[in-house]
Design an enzyme around this catalytic site. Structure first.
Site: not given
Length: 261
Positions: A70, A177
């Site tokens: 992440c 991302c």
């Protein structure tokens, strides 16, 4: 061998699938926080608190390494995660693949969440690695949420909007991302310009999976006998893979084994 991965949501699927390809015999632990999503708008302190909860839930399964799959958690919580878990549990963060993206000379675009776009962290990476290459930061509002929910129409709209903000002459796009890697080919199609070669996409999944193996002294063994070990934790609760995960090839690859609670 057991490798754990953590994320706010299903963005961890790309790195988990990369681990599975490198070491099919590795048991996997997937820990995410659907109850706390999205992490991007939260304060740094709040992200850190949620990330620590998700990491500790994964650590309870006694993995050999923990991948922080992440970007938001890596930006805000990596020092706290390492302070809490290392050296007993190696913690591997995710960094946008800016350095390899500029190898071809650019121009380059970085697709990221609005919270990451323009952040001191991302600007620092650009200064460190991009040199004189022209880099455009492209915010992608709504794309991570659309991918998380496997909302096809919302994915198409978010990708089209980001592609419209991407300069026509870019030769590489950094997927800043982890959720975006699940729709990489749709992004590639959206930014391709007639008469020009396909745009190179640079994600982090393969590099972070390889780094996790290096940290524990393991070599890739893609022909190893596959493991059936897959533990899924959703906001601290044992669970099955979310239905939305099976909308993506990476999720179906992981779903081909039987979950081990």
């Amino acid at each position: 061998m057991k490798i754990a991965l953590m994320d706010s949501g299903i963005g961890l699927l790309a790195a988990a699938a990369a681990v599975r390809r490198l070491r099919p015999d590795a048991d996997l632990v997937l820990s995410s926080d659907p109850d706390g999503m999205p992490w991007g708008p939260r304060t740094s302190e709040d992200v850190t608190a949620h990330a620590l909860d998700v990491a500790r839930a994964a650590a309870a399964h006694r993995p050999d390494a923990l991948i922080v799959a992440c970007n938001t958690a890596s930006v805000h919580a990596l020092p706290a995660l390492r302070a809490a878990l290392e050296p007993t549990l190696p913690v591997i963060g995710t960094v946008p693949a800016i350095k390899p993206s500029v190898a071809g000379g650019g121009p380059v675009a970085i697709w990221a969440t609005p919270a990451t776009t323009g952040s001191p962290y991302q600007r620092g990476l650009i200064r460190e690695f991009a040199g004189s290459v022209d880099v455009t930061e492209v915010p992608c509002p709504g794309l991570a949420d659309a991918v998380q929910n496997a909302d096809e129409a919302a994915i198409d709209l978010a990708i089209a909007a980001a592609a419209a903000r991407t300069p026509r002459d870019v030769r590489a796009v950094v997927l800043g991302c982890t959720h975006y890697e699940l729709v990489a080919e749709r992004i590639r199609a959206a930014v391709r310009q007639p008469g020009l070669p396909p745009v190179a996409l640079h994600g982090s999944a393969g590099a972070v999976a390889a780094q996790a193996l290096r940290r524990i002294g393991a070599e890739p063994a893609p022909s190893a006998e596959p493991s059936a070990g897959l533990a899924v934790i959703l906001s601290g609760r044992p669970a099955d893979l979310p239905v939305a995960a099976l909308a993506y090839a990476e999720g179906r690859l992981l779903g081909a084994v039987s979950p081990a609670r």
